[in-house]
Structure formats: structure tokens, C-alpha cells
Design a protein around this motif. Structure first.
Motif, PDB file in Angstrom:
ATOM      1  N   TYR A  32       0.809  -1.209   0.000  1.00 12.28           N
ATOM      2  CA  TYR A  32       0.000   0.000   0.000  1.00 12.28           C
ATOM      3  C   TYR A  32       0.848   1.268   0.000  1.00 12.28           C
ATOM      4  O   TYR A  32       1.941   1.289   0.596  1.00 12.28           O
ATOM      5  CB  TYR A  32      -0.864   0.070   1.259  1.00 12.28           C
ATOM      6  CG  TYR A  32      -2.063  -0.840   1.286  1.00 12.28           C
ATOM      7  CD1 TYR A  32      -1.982  -2.092   1.876  1.00 12.28           C
ATOM      8  CD2 TYR A  32      -3.291  -0.432   0.768  1.00 12.28           C
ATOM      9  CE1 TYR A  32      -3.088  -2.928   1.930  1.00 12.28           C
ATOM     10  CE2 TYR A  32      -4.402  -1.259   0.822  1.00 12.28           C
ATOM     11  CZ  TYR A  32      -4.292  -2.500   1.411  1.00 12.28           C
ATOM     12  OH  TYR A  32      -5.384  -3.321   1.475  1.00 12.28           O
ATOM     13  N   GLY A  33       0.317   2.316  -0.604  1.00 15.83           N
ATOM     14  CA  GLY A  33       0.815   3.648  -0.323  1.00 15.83           C
ATOM     15  C   GLY A  33       0.344   4.043   1.076  1.00 15.83           C
ATOM     16  O   GLY A  33      -0.698   3.561   1.554  1.00 15.83           O
ATOM     17  N   VAL A  34       1.099   4.883   1.743  1.00  9.93           N
ATOM     18  CA  VAL A  34       0.739   5.320   3.104  1.00  9.93           C
ATOM     19  C   VAL A  34       0.748   6.838   3.151  1.00  9.93           C
ATOM     20  O   VAL A  34       1.703   7.481   2.699  1.00  9.93           O
ATOM     21  CB  VAL A  34       1.714   4.747   4.147  1.00  9.93           C
ATOM     22  CG1 VAL A  34       1.396   5.307   5.532  1.00  9.93           C
ATOM     23  CG2 VAL A  34       1.647   3.220   4.172  1.00  9.93           C
ATOM     24  N   GLY A  35      -0.292   7.378   3.723  1.00  9.28           N
ATOM     25  CA  GLY A  35      -0.376   8.821   3.880  1.00  9.28           C
ATOM     26  C   GLY A  35      -0.370   9.226   5.336  1.00  9.28           C
ATOM     27  O   GLY A  35      -0.769   8.460   6.221  1.00  9.28           O
ATOM     28  N   TRP A  36       0.117  10.422   5.561  1.00 11.68           N
ATOM     29  CA  TRP A  36       0.033  11.047   6.878  1.00 11.68           C
ATOM     30  C   TRP A  36      -0.905  12.246   6.784  1.00 11.68           C
ATOM     31  O   TRP A  36      -0.841  13.022   5.823  1.00 11.68           O
ATOM     32  CB  TRP A  36       1.400  11.526   7.349  1.00 11.68           C
ATOM     33  CG  TRP A  36       2.321  10.455   7.834  1.00 11.68           C
ATOM     34  CD1 TRP A  36       3.289   9.810   7.120  1.00 11.68           C
ATOM     35  CD2 TRP A  36       2.366   9.909   9.148  1.00 11.68           C
ATOM     36  NE1 TRP A  36       3.937   8.891   7.910  1.00 11.68           N
ATOM     37  CE2 TRP A  36       3.399   8.938   9.165  1.00 11.68           C
ATOM     38  CE3 TRP A  36       1.651  10.133  10.337  1.00 11.68           C
ATOM     39  CZ2 TRP A  36       3.720   8.202  10.302  1.00 11.68           C
ATOM     40  CZ3 TRP A  36       1.971   9.406  11.458  1.00 11.68           C
ATOM     41  CH2 TRP A  36       2.997   8.451  11.445  1.00 11.68           C
ATOM     42  N   PHE A  37      -1.731  12.383   7.794  1.00 14.06           N
ATOM     43  CA  PHE A  37      -2.665  13.500   7.906  1.00 14.06           C
ATOM     44  C   PHE A  37      -2.556  14.062   9.313  1.00 14.06           C
ATOM     45  O   PHE A  37      -2.049  13.396  10.223  1.00 14.06           O
ATOM     46  CB  PHE A  37      -4.108  13.037   7.641  1.00 14.06           C
ATOM     47  CG  PHE A  37      -4.364  12.626   6.222  1.00 14.06           C
ATOM     48  CD1 PHE A  37      -3.958  11.390   5.761  1.00 14.06           C
ATOM     49  CD2 PHE A  37      -4.996  13.488   5.352  1.00 14.06           C
ATOM     50  CE1 PHE A  37      -4.179  11.003   4.442  1.00 14.06           C
ATOM     51  CE2 PHE A  37      -5.231  13.116   4.030  1.00 14.06           C
ATOM     52  CZ  PHE A  37      -4.821  11.877   3.582  1.00 14.06           C
ATOM     53  N   ARG A  38      -3.072  15.263   9.492  1.00 11.59           N
ATOM     54  CA  ARG A  38      -3.127  15.822  10.829  1.00 11.59           C
ATOM     55  C   ARG A  38      -4.435  16.576  11.016  1.00 11.59           C
ATOM     56  O   ARG A  38      -5.026  17.070  10.039  1.00 11.59           O
ATOM     57  CB  ARG A  38      -1.935  16.736  11.095  1.00 11.59           C
ATOM     58  CG  ARG A  38      -1.870  17.999  10.240  1.00 11.59           C
ATOM     59  CD  ARG A  38      -0.544  18.707  10.487  1.00 11.59           C
ATOM     60  NE  ARG A  38      -0.452  19.975   9.757  1.00 11.59           N
ATOM     61  CZ  ARG A  38       0.650  20.723   9.713  1.00 11.59           C
ATOM     62  NH1 ARG A  38       1.742  20.325  10.345  1.00 11.59           N
ATOM     63  NH2 ARG A  38       0.646  21.857   9.039  1.00 11.59           N
ATOM     64  N   GLN A  39      -4.837  16.647  12.271  1.00 14.04           N
ATOM     65  CA  GLN A  39      -6.093  17.312  12.596  1.00 14.04           C
ATOM     66  C   GLN A  39      -5.938  18.075  13.894  1.00 14.04           C
ATOM     67  O   GLN A  39      -5.674  17.472  14.940  1.00 14.04           O
ATOM     68  CB  GLN A  39      -7.226  16.293  12.697  1.00 14.04           C
ATOM     69  CG  GLN A  39      -8.598  16.913  12.841  1.00 14.04           C
ATOM     70  CD  GLN A  39      -9.705  15.904  12.612  1.00 14.04           C
ATOM     71  OE1 GLN A  39      -9.499  14.691  12.681  1.00 14.04           O
ATOM     72  NE2 GLN A  39     -10.899  16.396  12.317  1.00 14.04           N
TER      73      GLN A  39
END
Length: 122
Positions: A32-39
Motif C-alpha cells: 500500500y501507499g501510506v499517507g500522513w494527515f493531521r487534525q
């Protein structure tokens, strides 16, 4: 099914660095591709960056480009987010998730982790 666990968050002064980890379970994590997000509190989840399955392609959101670096070690089923030159506005809960597409939209990602808190003091 992929289970993700983020770690490495904490409190750091402005200008400092942190390295977050996203540990994935399951035999397919490395595909898989992996993403980082923030909130941040009261705000929408924002794209930080993404790495492809092999680790040779990354791209980043404008607010972190040049300061943050994503890498991965598929032998350890782990993706890293190295954060340098941190600013108070980087304060947020950081999440990782997997995807099969090249996208910065949270709706393209799934199997989200529980998040890790990053707090940058001024």
C-alpha cells in the motif's frame, strides 16, 4: 485487513524535531501507499504527505514541504514521518492511513490508525 498504530508524538519546542512511526500489521501492508494527515482541534483533517509502496516516491502538502520527510522500511512494516523545524501551527493529532491511489484526499484512504498527539510550544 490492515491495522495501523502511530507512535512517537509528544511535546517539543518550536524549531525542534520529532519522528513519528506508523506500524502496520498484515502481509499486505508493504503493498500500500501510506499517507500522513493531521487534525487540529475544531479543524478538518489535513494532508501532510504520502509515500508509495516501494518508498521511492513521496509528495507533501505545501505547509510541510521542505521540513517533513516520509520514509518506510517494509522489512519492519513501518512508515516514518520525520518532522524538522517544527512550528506551533504543526500542533495536531497525526494519523496514518493506507491507500491504493495517489491522492491527498482523506476519502481515498482507509484503515486509519488511532493517531498520536504532537504539541509544539512557542
Amino acid at each position: 485487513q490492515v491495522h495501523l498504530v502511530e507512535s512517537g508524538g509528544g511535546l517539543v519546542q518550536a524549531g525542534g524535531s520529532l519522528r513519528l512511526s506508523c506500524a502496520g500489521s498484515g502481509r499486505t501492508f508493504s503493498t500500500y501507499g501510506v499517507g500522513w494527515f493531521r487534525q487540529a482541534p475544531g479543524k478538518e483533517r489535513v494532508f501532510v504527505g504520502r509515500i508509495n509502496w516501494s518508498g521511492d516516491s513521496t509528495y507533501y502538502g505545501d505547509s510541510v514541504n521542505g521540513r517533513f520527510t516520509i520514509s518506510r522500511d517494509n522489512a519492519k512494516n513501518t512508515v516514518y514521518l520525520q518532522m524538522n523545524s517544527l512550528k506551533p501551527e504543526d500542533t495536531a493529532v497525526y494519523y496514518c492511513a493506507v491507500t491504493r491511489v495517489v491522492s491527498s484526499s482523506p476519502s481515498s484512504y482507509y484503515y486509519w490508525g488511532q493517531g498520536t498527539q504532537v504539541t509544539v510550544s512557542s
